[in-house]
Motif scaffolding. Structure first.
Motif, mmCIF file in Angstrom:
data_model
loop_
_atom_site.group_PDB
_atom_site.id
_atom_site.type_symbol
_atom_site.label_atom_id
_atom_site.label_comp_id
_atom_site.label_asym_id
_atom_site.label_seq_id
_atom_site.Cartn_x
_atom_site.Cartn_y
_atom_site.Cartn_z
ATOM 1 N N GLY A 90 0.799 -1.207 0.000
ATOM 2 C CA GLY A 90 0.000 0.000 0.000
ATOM 3 C C GLY A 90 0.839 1.267 0.000
ATOM 4 O O GLY A 90 2.071 1.229 -0.120
ATOM 5 N N PRO A 91 0.190 2.406 0.153
ATOM 6 C CA PRO A 91 0.892 3.681 0.189
ATOM 7 C C PRO A 91 1.886 3.749 1.339
ATOM 8 O O PRO A 91 1.652 3.203 2.425
ATOM 9 C CB PRO A 91 -0.247 4.699 0.404
ATOM 10 N N ASN A 92 3.014 4.390 1.083
ATOM 11 C CA ASN A 92 4.039 4.696 2.082
ATOM 12 C C ASN A 92 4.778 3.475 2.615
ATOM 13 O O ASN A 92 5.561 3.590 3.554
ATOM 14 C CB ASN A 92 3.431 5.491 3.254
ATOM 15 N N VAL A 93 4.541 2.309 2.007
ATOM 16 C CA VAL A 93 5.292 1.098 2.361
ATOM 17 C C VAL A 93 6.520 1.022 1.464
ATOM 18 O O VAL A 93 6.468 1.364 0.283
ATOM 19 C CB VAL A 93 4.413 -0.159 2.198
ATOM 20 N N GLU A 94 7.632 0.549 2.003
ATOM 21 C CA GLU A 94 8.881 0.525 1.251
ATOM 22 C C GLU A 94 8.863 -0.468 0.095
ATOM 23 O O GLU A 94 8.452 -1.622 0.251
ATOM 24 C CB GLU A 94 10.050 0.163 2.175
ATOM 25 N N ILE A 95 9.297 -0.007 -1.065
ATOM 26 C CA ILE A 95 9.652 -0.881 -2.180
ATOM 27 C C ILE A 95 11.041 -1.429 -1.869
ATOM 28 O O ILE A 95 11.987 -0.659 -1.672
ATOM 29 C CB ILE A 95 9.673 -0.115 -3.511
ATOM 30 N N GLU A 181 7.168 10.810 -10.317
ATOM 31 C CA GLU A 181 8.265 11.630 -9.826
ATOM 32 C C GLU A 181 9.167 10.810 -8.923
ATOM 33 O O GLU A 181 8.690 9.969 -8.162
ATOM 34 C CB GLU A 181 7.730 12.822 -9.034
ATOM 35 N N VAL A 182 10.461 11.065 -9.010
ATOM 36 C CA VAL A 182 11.439 10.473 -8.095
ATOM 37 C C VAL A 182 12.104 11.619 -7.349
ATOM 38 O O VAL A 182 12.724 12.500 -7.953
ATOM 39 C CB VAL A 182 12.481 9.638 -8.851
ATOM 40 N N ASP A 183 11.923 11.617 -6.040
ATOM 41 C CA ASP A 183 12.427 12.710 -5.192
ATOM 42 C C ASP A 183 11.993 14.077 -5.726
ATOM 43 O O ASP A 183 12.760 15.046 -5.736
ATOM 44 C CB ASP A 183 13.958 12.649 -5.070
ATOM 45 N N GLY A 232 16.765 4.848 -0.580
ATOM 46 C CA GLY A 232 16.796 6.204 -0.056
ATOM 47 C C GLY A 232 15.963 7.184 -0.856
ATOM 48 O O GLY A 232 15.675 8.289 -0.373
ATOM 49 N N GLN A 233 15.550 6.794 -2.061
ATOM 50 C CA GLN A 233 14.704 7.666 -2.864
ATOM 51 C C GLN A 233 13.231 7.453 -2.521
ATOM 52 O O GLN A 233 12.859 6.485 -1.863
ATOM 53 C CB GLN A 233 14.935 7.408 -4.353
ATOM 54 N N THR A 234 12.403 8.375 -3.002
ATOM 55 C CA THR A 234 10.945 8.274 -2.856
ATOM 56 C C THR A 234 10.314 8.423 -4.227
ATOM 57 O O THR A 234 10.648 9.339 -4.978
ATOM 58 C CB THR A 234 10.420 9.368 -1.906
ATOM 59 N N VAL A 235 9.392 7.499 -4.544
ATOM 60 C CA VAL A 235 8.725 7.504 -5.847
ATOM 61 C C VAL A 235 7.253 7.821 -5.646
ATOM 62 O O VAL A 235 6.580 7.219 -4.798
ATOM 63 C CB VAL A 235 8.881 6.140 -6.543
ATOM 64 N N SER A 236 6.735 8.749 -6.433
ATOM 65 C CA SER A 236 5.318 9.123 -6.373
ATOM 66 C C SER A 236 4.707 9.044 -7.757
ATOM 67 O O SER A 236 5.278 9.558 -8.723
ATOM 68 C CB SER A 236 5.160 10.549 -5.825
ATOM 69 N N VAL A 237 3.557 8.383 -7.845
ATOM 70 C CA VAL A 237 2.802 8.298 -9.098
ATOM 71 C C VAL A 237 1.486 9.031 -8.892
ATOM 72 O O VAL A 237 0.749 8.738 -7.945
ATOM 73 C CB VAL A 237 2.533 6.839 -9.503
ATOM 74 N N THR A 238 1.196 9.970 -9.774
ATOM 75 C CA THR A 238 -0.034 10.762 -9.696
ATOM 76 C C THR A 238 -0.872 10.526 -10.945
ATOM 77 O O THR A 238 -0.352 10.598 -12.066
ATOM 78 C CB THR A 238 0.284 12.260 -9.572
ATOM 79 N N ASN A 247 5.749 5.911 -2.351
ATOM 80 C CA ASN A 247 6.455 4.834 -1.665
ATOM 81 C C ASN A 247 7.940 5.140 -1.568
ATOM 82 O O ASN A 247 8.559 5.520 -2.571
ATOM 83 C CB ASN A 247 6.287 3.507 -2.412
ATOM 84 N N PRO A 248 8.528 4.967 -0.387
ATOM 85 C CA PRO A 248 9.981 5.049 -0.266
ATOM 86 C C PRO A 248 10.633 3.796 -0.833
ATOM 87 O O PRO A 248 9.983 2.763 -1.008
ATOM 88 C CB PRO A 248 10.206 5.165 1.245
ATOM 89 N N VAL A 249 11.908 3.882 -1.120
ATOM 90 C CA VAL A 249 12.664 2.773 -1.679
ATOM 91 C C VAL A 249 13.787 2.404 -0.712
ATOM 92 O O VAL A 249 14.459 3.280 -0.158
ATOM 93 C CB VAL A 249 13.268 3.146 -3.055
ATOM 94 N N ALA A 250 13.973 1.090 -0.501
ATOM 95 C CA ALA A 250 15.003 0.621 0.429
ATOM 96 C C ALA A 250 15.590 -0.678 -0.104
ATOM 97 O O ALA A 250 14.989 -1.363 -0.945
ATOM 98 C CB ALA A 250 14.421 0.398 1.820
#
Length: 252
Positions: A90-95, A181-183, A232-238, A247-250
């Motif tokens: 879901g939203p805000n869970v790490e990839i 978007e990425v970061d 360490g990056q964050t990806v957002s799809v709109t 979602n953050p990436v780890a």
């Protein structure tokens, strides 16, 4: 109606979202939902993936510019692959980036949620089996996709199908903007009107292969601009009208 799936203090529930409030749906959200009477402020609950499908059907190379950027031809028929439901988050869970891959890409997409059991649905009747729409990120281990040729491993890792935040049941998907978007930097910027195969055609084609069940998801393809994500990056799809899935990436 805006439908979500939430974790609340007493458990997990489907809800209808009205403004800043979530009203609990009895049993399931398919058909005409009924309500239990319980409500929570959205601020007091956690949004989960809005549905847990029996299967996720991906459509490859459904935007000509995306096919071109990877050096592929546009397929005459929809290119179909499957992702396991264990890839859903879901939203805000790490990839989670697996150690087996050196390049994991984002692919922002519009997702179609099926609302009733169906098979061999005609294009003319296809929209009648749709429950609604949400946002997805068809995360792909690009190096493994090229190595394996078929897509299962590259697209099947746990956490490789973020979805959410809501399902919109009243939504026109024919020409909406899809941005990734990425970061905060725009990487993808396309419109659903540029799909090679439109949503009714996809439903007709897929349902001619396999029975679709309530909650099943069809990922409609991604526009050009796909690229790698790193820890360490964050990806957002709109998607216009559906909101934003972040979602953050780890590393795994």
């Amino acid at each position: 109606m805006r439908i979500a799936r939430i974790a609340h203090p007493q458990g997990v529930a489907f809800v209808a979202v009205h403004g800043d409030e979530a009203a609990e749906i009895a049993e399931h959200p398919f058909g005409t939902p009924t309500f239990t009477g319980r409500k929570w402020p959205l601020a007091d609950v956690r949004l989960l993936a809005p549905i847990l499908p029996t299967k996720i059907i991906g459509i490859g190379r459904n935007y000509a510019d995306h096919a071109a950027e990877l050096g592929n031809e546009v397929p005459a028929e929809p290119l179909v692959f499957l992702k396991p439901n264990t890839s859903v988050i879901g939203p805000n869970v790490e990839i989670k980036i697996p150690a087996a891959s050196e390049r994991v890409d984002f692919e922002g997409e519009l997702a179609v949620i099926i609302g009733q059991p169906c098979r061999e649905v005609s294009k003319a009747k296809a929209m009648g089996v749709v429950m609604g729409y949400t946002i997805a990120n068809d995360v792909t281990a690009r190096d493994l996709q090229k190595k394996d040729v078929q897509f299962t491993r590259a697209k099947g890792f746990d956490t490789f199908c973020p979805m959410g935040p809501f399902i919109e049941t009243e939504f026109d998907p024919s020409d909406v903007r899809v941005v990734t978007e990425v970061d905060g930097e725009v990487k993808q910027d396309g419109r659903t009107s540029l799909m090679v195969h439109d949503i009714p055609s996809l439903i007709e084609y897929v349902s001619g292969i396999m029975t679709l069940l309530p909650g099943d998801v069809i990922l409609t393809g991604t526009p050009a601009g796909v690229g790698p994500m790193t820890a360490g990056q964050t990806v957002s799809v709109t998607v216009d009208g559906l909101g934003t899935l972040t979602n953050p990436v780890a590393n795994r």
